[in-house]
Design an enzyme around this catalytic site. Structure first.
Site, short mmCIF file in Angstrom:
data_model
loop_
_atom_site.label_atom_id
_atom_site.label_comp_id
_atom_site.label_asym_id
_atom_site.label_seq_id
_atom_site.Cartn_x
_atom_site.Cartn_y
_atom_site.Cartn_z
N ASP A 124 4.09 -1.10 -0.41
CA ASP A 124 3.73 -1.39 -1.90
C ASP A 124 2.04 -1.23 -1.43
O ASP A 124 1.42 -1.49 -1.05
CB ASP A 124 3.40 -3.55 -1.45
CG ASP A 124 4.24 -3.07 -2.36
OD1 ASP A 124 4.70 -2.86 -3.06
OD2 ASP A 124 4.78 -4.66 -1.93
N THR A 125 1.00 -0.20 -1.17
CA THR A 125 -0.25 0.44 -1.13
C THR A 125 -0.91 0.79 -2.21
O THR A 125 -0.64 0.24 -3.38
CB THR A 125 0.79 2.05 -0.91
OG1 THR A 125 1.45 2.15 0.33
CG2 THR A 125 -0.20 3.29 -0.66
#
Length: 588
Positions: free
Chosen positions: A380-381
């Site tokens: 997730d980023t």
């Protein structure tokens, strides 16, 4: 160039933003506004990018945070009056494993001392030294204009943390989805810094995090030392030591960012730039190189393929799969293993990998492995992009990996620690096996494209774990081959690759990516026609159609393209992903 009907139907739902002064594109509007504030004060694209990164740590904490890592590409002009004088520079702001950790420590903690192949995503051993804060500070010191102070850059994020901000729709949805994980990972802890009444916030609900505000104030005053040698490091080590990790204060004190020489591939007359391993931007370049060699050998004609047709997607899918098999061997910490990047990106080697492609069927995942460019090598980023009035751009990515990373809360300062270490494997002898002081395989990758004359073409990226290099390939082709605007490229339906997740068939190589098992799933976004999906199945692909909110699995892209007008005048064109909450904001 052939554009399919599905593109006409689904693209251009948001207009491309244009500006002659600068653009900030991110997945949260408040974070984009933070970057604009720094540009208005005279800061450059790098300084504005740091402000965006800090603000995203508040507004999208499931994706990023001060307990995470970062990478950056900076397009710097040697002569501000010469758009062809640019150079692409790179920063690796990722952290390393504890100096004294071994695979046996993980086996002892999770499997009664018996060998296992992967580090669980919620294990404390998935936590590596967070590199983001050092990355921000070092980027500022080396690349910043110094027209704004480091403290000024962090001011917008501190204000959001102290005064509160309304949670955006998709960030709030992700937040609420992680509440169960946060509570399970931190029994008895005070979670009020991250949760509202024990849950994630609803859309529009005001959120505060005064603990992170205090951490950011310390960092603003003392720079990275406050994080790596002061109370923040002490709080992190206290947290991880209580769970039997081997991180020490020396691991933090000895942490360094690395300024790197980016790697590139010339694709159809454009130079595509990525960060070298331990990031897996190499996957995108390998895939593009394979596609180019297929074209050069007349096995395909890029200019006759219809966008998002079965024939087109089959080429991209197979090229990306082949590249991922190479990543199992060649994406690792270069301080621990020499990686033959120049040989891997040589047309001679790429042609041998392109020979694995068949237009009639999908590759057999049981038989394929990595290639060897020369016998001597056996063995997730959140993403955002910023441009400024100087004609420069910064491609930046910051991440804690999965939702809130490991989910382990540093209670004293209100943030969670990343779980990047879960992309080590635990197979002794493999290049990416866990070792003390080693950087893990990293999925976050910023991208950059320059013209053949070294002028800037675009700064781009697409968060989303192992989706990132696959999406980079699609954006490069969208922009350079099909001549899409940034927003059209972003809105176009995408595909990504994923393994079937079967632990029994996990090969224990590389990272936990799309080819970690013999069966690779091709996930296709709604908007790709049923006829195309049926043809891909007949070619032997295991496919899955993704619709609705689940389309978040295709990540969120941001693109800023530089268009040269008469003389040295230019205009930026910016696009931001509707799969996120953000926008491209123009500097007026």
């Amino acid at each position: 160039m052939v554009v399919g009907d599905e593109f006409i139907k689904f693209a251009s739902r948001r207009s491309t933003v244009y500006s002659a002064k600068g653009i900030v594109s991110s997945s949260q509007s408040l974070a984009s506004a933070a970057g604009i504030k720094i540009l208005q004060k005279g800061g450059n694209c790098v300084e504005a990018a740091i402000a965006v990164a800090a603000a995203l740590c508040l507004t999208e904490p499931a994706s990023t945070g001060i307990g995470g890592d970062c990478f950056a590409l900076y397009y710097k002009l040697e002569d501000k009056n010469d758009p062809k004088s640019g150079k692409v520079l790179g920063l690796n702001g990722t952290g390393r494993a504890a100096k004294n950790v071994t695979p046996q420590d993980v086996w002892n903690e999770h499997n009664g001392g018996k060998p296992m192949k992967r580090i669980p995503y919620t294990s404390v051993f998935s936590v590596t030294v967070p590199g983001a804060i050092a990355g921000w500070n070092d980027a500022y010191e080396k690349w910043g204009s110094k027209k704004v102070s480091f403290a000024e850059i962090l001011e917008p994020a501190i204000e959001l943390a102290e005064n509160g901000f309304p949670a955006a729709e998709l960030a709030a949805r992700s937040w609420r989805g992680s509440a169960k994980k946060l509570k399970a990972q931190n029994p008895g802890a005070n979670l009020t810094s991250l949760l509202v009444d024990g849950e994630g916030p609803n859309e529009g609900e005001l959120v505060y995090n005064k603990q992170i505000a205090e951490a950011l104030k310390l960092i603003a005053k003392h720079g990275k030392k406050a994080y790596y040698e002061g109370p923040i490091a002490e709080a992190i080590v206290k947290t991880t030591s209580a769970r039997n990790h081997k991180l020490t204060l020396d691991d933090f004190k000895n942490h360094t960012s690395t300024f790197v020489e980016p790697i590139k591939l010339n694709f159809q007359g454009f130079n595509v730039w990525e960060i070298p391993p331990n990031g897996h931007g190499l996957v995108a370049l390998l895939a593009l190189g394979i596609i180019q060699e297929l074209h050069n050998s007349s096995k395909i004609n890029l200019h006759e393929l219809k966008h998002n047709s079965a024939e087109y997607l089959h080429v991209l899918i197979e090229a990306c799969k082949i590249a991922f098999y190479d990543s199992d061997e060649y994406v690792t910490d270069q301080d621990f293993k020499d990686i033959p990047i120049e040989e891997l990106l040589n047309p001679k080697y790429l042609k041998t990998r392109a020979n694995l492609f068949s237009p009639a069927k999908a590759i057999d995942g049981e038989s394929i492995s990595h290639g060897v460019p020369d016998p001597k090598f056996k063995s997730d980023t959140v993403y955002f992009s910023v441009s400024d009035s100087n004609g420069e751009a910064c491609s930046f990515i910051n991440s804690v990996y999965q939702g809130f990373g490991s989910g382990i809360l540093v209670e004293d300062f209100g943030f969670c620690l990343q779980n990047r270490g879960s992309n080590f494997n635990l197979t002794p002898g493999e290049n990416n096996c866990l070792e003390g002081g080693k950087r893990p395989y990293h999925t976050i990758i910023p991208g950059m494209i320059t013209n053949s004359d070294d002028s800037l073409y675009a700064a781009f990226g697409n968060m989303g774990g192992f989706a990132q290099p696959v999406c980079h390939v699609q954006h490069v082709l969208n922009l350079t081959l099909f001549n899409f605007t940034p927003q059209q490229s972003i809105d176009s339906p995408r595909f990504i690759l994923d393994s079937d997740g079967n632990p029994e068939t996990d090969r224990g190589k590389g990272a936990d990516g799309p080819v970690s098992t013999p069966i690779t799933i091709v996930k296709l976004e709604e908007g790709i026609s049923a006829d195309v999906i049926d043809k891909l199945k007949k070619l032997g692909h295991d496919t899955e159609l993704i619709t609705g909110f689940a389309r978040g699995t295709f990540g969120r892209a941001q693109i800023i393209k530089k268009e040269i007008k008469e003389g040295n005048k230019f205009v930026y064109a910016g696009g931001s992903d509707l799969r996120g909450d953000g926008a491209s904001v123009a500097l007026g």
